[in-house]
Design a protein around this motif. Structure first.
Motif, PDB file in Angstrom:
ATOM      1  N   GLN A  78       0.836  -1.190   0.000  1.00  0.00           N
ATOM      2  CA  GLN A  78       0.000   0.000   0.000  1.00  0.00           C
ATOM      3  C   GLN A  78       0.875   1.245   0.000  1.00  0.00           C
ATOM      4  OE1 GLN A  78      -3.491  -0.171  -0.116  1.00  0.00           O
ATOM      5  NE2 GLN A  78      -3.011  -2.339  -0.451  1.00  0.00           N
ATOM      6  N   ARG A  79       0.435   2.259  -0.719  1.00  0.00           N
ATOM      7  CA  ARG A  79       1.125   3.557  -0.769  1.00  0.00           C
ATOM      8  C   ARG A  79       0.340   4.524   0.108  1.00  0.00           C
ATOM      9  NH1 ARG A  79       3.345   6.963  -5.861  1.00  0.00           N
ATOM     10  NH2 ARG A  79       3.206   9.006  -4.910  1.00  0.00           N
ATOM     11  N   LEU A  80       1.007   5.049   1.128  1.00  0.00           N
ATOM     12  CA  LEU A  80       0.371   5.975   2.070  1.00  0.00           C
ATOM     13  C   LEU A  80       1.058   7.325   1.977  1.00  0.00           C
ATOM     14  CD1 LEU A  80       0.363   3.424   4.993  1.00  0.00           C
ATOM     15  CD2 LEU A  80      -1.579   4.004   3.545  1.00  0.00           C
ATOM     16  N   GLN A  81       0.317   8.372   2.264  1.00  0.00           N
ATOM     17  CA  GLN A  81       0.853   9.732   2.160  1.00  0.00           C
ATOM     18  C   GLN A  81       0.566  10.509   3.441  1.00  0.00           C
ATOM     19  OE1 GLN A  81      -1.214  10.992  -1.345  1.00  0.00           O
ATOM     20  NE2 GLN A  81      -3.024  11.618  -0.222  1.00  0.00           N
ATOM     21  N   PRO A  82       1.143  11.704   3.584  1.00  0.00           N
ATOM     22  CA  PRO A  82       0.936  12.498   4.797  1.00  0.00           C
ATOM     23  C   PRO A  82      -0.550  12.655   5.132  1.00  0.00           C
ATOM     24  CG  PRO A  82       2.668  13.478   3.496  1.00  0.00           C
ATOM     25  CD  PRO A  82       2.064  12.381   2.649  1.00  0.00           C
ATOM     26  N   GLY A  83      -0.851  12.436   6.405  1.00  0.00           N
ATOM     27  CA  GLY A  83      -2.228  12.512   6.892  1.00  0.00           C
ATOM     28  C   GLY A  83      -2.921  11.170   6.943  1.00  0.00           C
ATOM     29  N   ASP A  84      -2.383  10.156   6.257  1.00  0.00           N
ATOM     30  CA  ASP A  84      -2.968   8.811   6.301  1.00  0.00           C
ATOM     31  C   ASP A  84      -2.596   8.129   7.611  1.00  0.00           C
ATOM     32  OD1 ASP A  84      -3.964   9.135   3.727  1.00  0.00           O
ATOM     33  OD2 ASP A  84      -2.462   7.844   2.782  1.00  0.00           O
ATOM     34  N   THR A  85      -3.498   7.279   8.084  1.00  0.00           N
ATOM     35  CA  THR A  85      -3.275   6.462   9.268  1.00  0.00           C
ATOM     36  C   THR A  85      -3.500   5.011   8.882  1.00  0.00           C
ATOM     37  OG1 THR A  85      -4.058   8.213  10.739  1.00  0.00           O
ATOM     38  CG2 THR A  85      -4.050   5.994  11.637  1.00  0.00           C
ATOM     39  N   VAL A  86      -2.644   4.126   9.374  1.00  0.00           N
ATOM     40  CA  VAL A  86      -2.819   2.696   9.138  1.00  0.00           C
ATOM     41  C   VAL A  86      -2.750   1.969  10.482  1.00  0.00           C
ATOM     42  CG1 VAL A  86      -0.356   2.335   8.631  1.00  0.00           C
ATOM     43  CG2 VAL A  86      -2.033   0.664   7.825  1.00  0.00           C
TER      44      VAL A  86
END
Length: 139
Positions: A78-86
């Protein structure tokens, strides 16, 4: 009240036993018993990443900057960016790190169980990392 002043806890390098590439850790909180919460700001140079690992009570990552790659065992990267939460549930085998050409910083939050917050497993090979990272466009 327990105040930790700037500079009282030095930045530490991520151990080559658990990380590939250049990783820097700044601890935020290490709760004392009966508390169990632990957190850190972790900065990854481009291409740096964790080994596969699990957390007995799960882990939350909040992406602060850059591009984060994250994968659970058997799942798609998965590609996550600033502001994303996992959120990685308890015992879920996973890894996370920076994109090949873009660094990444995240806040990592996990709780300890019987003094254990993480079980480190095998490192990702460069071949594996490059293969899964290449499936994402723009990297």
């Amino acid at each position: 009240m327990d105040i930790k002043r700037l500079g009282s806890r030095p930045t530490t390098a991520g151990s080559l036993e658990y990380f590939s590439g250049q990783v820097w850790v700044n601890h935020i909180a290490d709760a004392s018993i009966p508390g169990a919460a632990k957190s850190a700001i972790v900065a990854f140079a481009p291409g740096a990443r964790t080994a596969w690992h699990t957390h007995p009570l799960g882990q939350t990552l909040y992406i602060l900057s850059g591009i984060c790659l994250a994968q659970s065992w058997g799942g798609e990267v998965q590609r996550l960016q600033p502001g994303d939460t996992v959120w990685f549930p308890p015992g879920e085998k996973h890894w996370h790190g920076a994109a090949p050409t873009i660094g990444m910083t995240h806040v990592a939050i996990q709780e300890s169980q019987n003094g254990v917050t993480v079980e480190w497993l095998e490192l990702l090979t460069d071949e594996f990392y490059n293969k899964v990272a290449s499936v994402l466009t723009g990297l």
